[in-house]
Design an enzyme around this catalytic site. Sequence first.
Site, mmCIF file in Angstrom:
data_model
loop_
_atom_site.group_PDB
_atom_site.id
_atom_site.type_symbol
_atom_site.label_atom_id
_atom_site.label_comp_id
_atom_site.label_asym_id
_atom_site.label_seq_id
_atom_site.Cartn_x
_atom_site.Cartn_y
_atom_site.Cartn_z
ATOM 1 N N HIS A 183 18.470 -8.176 68.126
ATOM 2 C CA HIS A 183 18.136 -9.152 69.178
ATOM 3 C C HIS A 183 17.314 -10.306 68.615
ATOM 4 O O HIS A 183 16.093 -10.277 68.616
ATOM 5 C CB HIS A 183 17.351 -8.408 70.269
ATOM 6 C CG HIS A 183 17.230 -9.153 71.558
ATOM 7 N ND1 HIS A 183 17.233 -8.524 72.771
ATOM 8 C CD2 HIS A 183 17.093 -10.478 71.822
ATOM 9 C CE1 HIS A 183 17.104 -9.439 73.733
ATOM 10 N NE2 HIS A 183 17.004 -10.625 73.176
ATOM 11 N N HIS A 205 17.065 -14.666 68.569
ATOM 12 C CA HIS A 205 17.533 -15.971 69.052
ATOM 13 C C HIS A 205 17.373 -16.982 67.918
ATOM 14 O O HIS A 205 16.250 -17.282 67.514
ATOM 15 C CB HIS A 205 16.730 -16.405 70.285
ATOM 16 C CG HIS A 205 16.915 -15.498 71.460
ATOM 17 N ND1 HIS A 205 18.008 -15.580 72.295
ATOM 18 C CD2 HIS A 205 16.171 -14.459 71.925
ATOM 19 C CE1 HIS A 205 17.910 -14.649 73.238
ATOM 20 N NE2 HIS A 205 16.806 -13.950 73.028
ATOM 21 N N LEU A 206 18.490 -17.453 67.405
ATOM 22 C CA LEU A 206 18.441 -18.402 66.278
ATOM 23 C C LEU A 206 18.593 -19.860 66.734
ATOM 24 O O LEU A 206 18.401 -20.771 65.932
ATOM 25 C CB LEU A 206 19.516 -18.058 65.237
ATOM 26 C CG LEU A 206 19.288 -16.742 64.491
ATOM 27 C CD1 LEU A 206 20.448 -16.439 63.540
ATOM 28 C CD2 LEU A 206 17.968 -16.759 63.718
ATOM 29 N N ARG A 207 18.945 -20.045 68.019
ATOM 30 C CA ARG A 207 18.930 -21.381 68.662
ATOM 31 C C ARG A 207 19.966 -22.375 68.165
ATOM 32 O O ARG A 207 20.023 -23.486 68.668
ATOM 33 C CB ARG A 207 17.537 -22.018 68.560
ATOM 34 C CG ARG A 207 16.415 -21.201 69.154
ATOM 35 C CD ARG A 207 16.574 -21.001 70.643
ATOM 36 N NE ARG A 207 15.392 -20.354 71.236
ATOM 37 C CZ ARG A 207 15.459 -19.459 72.207
ATOM 38 N NH1 ARG A 207 16.622 -19.090 72.687
ATOM 39 N NH2 ARG A 207 14.365 -18.933 72.708
ATOM 40 N N ASP A 218 22.194 -11.990 77.382
ATOM 41 C CA ASP A 218 20.727 -11.956 77.333
ATOM 42 C C ASP A 218 20.092 -13.291 77.739
ATOM 43 O O ASP A 218 20.540 -14.361 77.356
ATOM 44 C CB ASP A 218 20.228 -11.576 75.950
ATOM 45 C CG ASP A 218 18.715 -11.479 75.955
ATOM 46 O OD1 ASP A 218 18.198 -10.637 76.698
ATOM 47 O OD2 ASP A 218 18.060 -12.282 75.277
ATOM 48 N N HIS A 268 20.521 -7.242 79.523
ATOM 49 C CA HIS A 268 19.181 -7.736 79.875
ATOM 50 C C HIS A 268 18.964 -7.284 81.317
ATOM 51 O O HIS A 268 19.487 -7.886 82.251
ATOM 52 C CB HIS A 268 19.159 -9.266 79.732
ATOM 53 C CG HIS A 268 17.945 -9.925 80.301
ATOM 54 N ND1 HIS A 268 17.050 -10.638 79.523
ATOM 55 C CD2 HIS A 268 17.483 -10.019 81.568
ATOM 56 C CE1 HIS A 268 16.099 -11.133 80.301
ATOM 57 N NE2 HIS A 268 16.334 -10.773 81.547
ATOM 58 N N ASP A 311 13.597 -9.600 69.751
ATOM 59 C CA ASP A 311 13.701 -10.661 70.773
ATOM 60 C C ASP A 311 12.973 -11.922 70.291
ATOM 61 O O ASP A 311 12.336 -12.627 71.078
ATOM 62 C CB ASP A 311 13.182 -10.198 72.137
ATOM 63 C CG ASP A 311 13.616 -11.124 73.275
ATOM 64 O OD1 ASP A 311 14.401 -12.074 73.026
ATOM 65 O OD2 ASP A 311 13.173 -10.904 74.415
ATOM 66 N N HIS A 314 10.488 -21.423 70.409
ATOM 67 C CA HIS A 314 10.517 -22.519 71.375
ATOM 68 C C HIS A 314 9.795 -23.731 70.795
ATOM 69 O O HIS A 314 8.745 -23.585 70.162
ATOM 70 C CB HIS A 314 9.834 -22.114 72.690
ATOM 71 C CG HIS A 314 10.663 -21.210 73.542
ATOM 72 N ND1 HIS A 314 11.892 -21.587 74.046
ATOM 73 C CD2 HIS A 314 10.443 -19.945 73.978
ATOM 74 C CE1 HIS A 314 12.386 -20.585 74.768
ATOM 75 N NE2 HIS A 314 11.541 -19.576 74.728
ATOM 76 N N PRO A 359 9.752 -18.647 78.726
ATOM 77 C CA PRO A 359 9.352 -17.319 78.269
ATOM 78 C C PRO A 359 9.873 -17.042 76.854
ATOM 79 O O PRO A 359 10.955 -17.520 76.491
ATOM 80 C CB PRO A 359 10.011 -16.387 79.291
ATOM 81 C CG PRO A 359 11.207 -17.139 79.777
ATOM 82 C CD PRO A 359 10.868 -18.609 79.689
HETATM 83 ZN ZN ZN Z 1 16.430 -10.721 77.381
#
Ligand code: ZN
Length: 428
Positions: A55, A57-59, A149, A176, A302, A306, A320
């Site tokens: 999990h 997030h590489l954006r 997700d 999720h 996760d 940001h 978040p």
């Molecule tokens: Zn999530």
Amino acid sequence: MTTLIKGARVLGGEPADLLLQDGRIAAVGDRLSATGATVVDADGLVALPGLVDLHTHLREPGREDAETVETGSRAAALGGFTAVHAMANTDPVADTAGVVEQVWRLGQEAGLVDVVPVGAVTVGLRGERLAELGAMADSAARVRVFSDDGHCVADPALMRRALEYVKAFDGVVAQHAEEPRLTAGAQMNEGDRSARLGLTGWPAAAEEAVIARDVLLAQHVGARLHVCHVSTAGSVEILRWAKSRGVQVTAEVTPHHLLLTEACAESYDPVFKVNPPLRTDEDVHALRAGLADGTIDAVATDHAPHAVEDKESEWAQARPGMLGLEQALSVVLETLVEPGLLDWAGVADRTSVRPAAIGRLAGHGRPLAPGEPANLLLLDPAARVTVDPAALASRSRNSPYAGRELPGRVVATFLRGEATVLDGKAVK
Ligand SMILES: [Zn+2]
């Protein structure tokens, strides 16, 4: 290329030498030698299989100002990872073979970890109709994990169809779990504290209700379900019940839910705003126990970078999510190894073996034994490091551990025998 690691404690055992050759572990033993090999002194270091994140997030594509596949891969390597699953909530969303292949290729080009794309379950993450799951599975990216997700697949009929569909190619739906009708406007864990702070609450029942529903659906369909970022004691109980009945369900917990509680919200510092929210002491205790006894299968970060303008605002406006890749193993040391809840074999199991199995990654999560792919890390368990967000490899700075001293330091990481990290620094 040949590397000789001298005196590493494999899974915390007696010191041994490891010879890495042609991408594999060629030998493990005492006083090994190899002419022309690069020698790495691992005195006092613990060798573990390279970590696998389910999990991340590489954006990229879409928010390259917050992270790219390359910067996120570098952060992952520094954290001891050799494979990360890249979440689908990019812009455009990874809901077609074209987008997942693009992310997969960017990962290959960076060459720091294996970037394994996650495919969206529904078109545009909108929860209305299924994405091209089969085309993503058949693509060069060979997608096996599917997730909306950031959003819950809230419609039970759609969730059932997704489970039926992925069963055909041994895929898994990573949910999720958040009943959206119970979390409208939610800002933090629902309880006495949210009432006192005047922030709208995110009740535990919103997570637990979806997990309960989905384990029943998974059992009915006979398909694999994975539950993302489990955050409550009640969720652990439901998972324990489902596993006792033979449901094919697995689950993950994040480092931040293992270490931090809703008390962090008292500061109104949005770095602590995350979805699902930080919970209570009792929840943290249950999550640690659930991970230790195997009810929860894996630690997953996760990692959610940001940009400053999205995070450094008033709590209610802030996005978040928090960084996690570079400190994940240290948090596992702090919350499970040092308190005696998990030994080194247990750490390897929850951070590498089981997540690789859930993602069906054949080359990861393997024993550190002759003939196996040389995906591993060397950890100094005696080191203590104070986290400095400015020193992170991630393009973002939203670390909830800023200024906190944590145990352990990843000294080296090897991907198929090639060093991605040496002396605690990224090689490229
Ligand atoms: Zn999530």
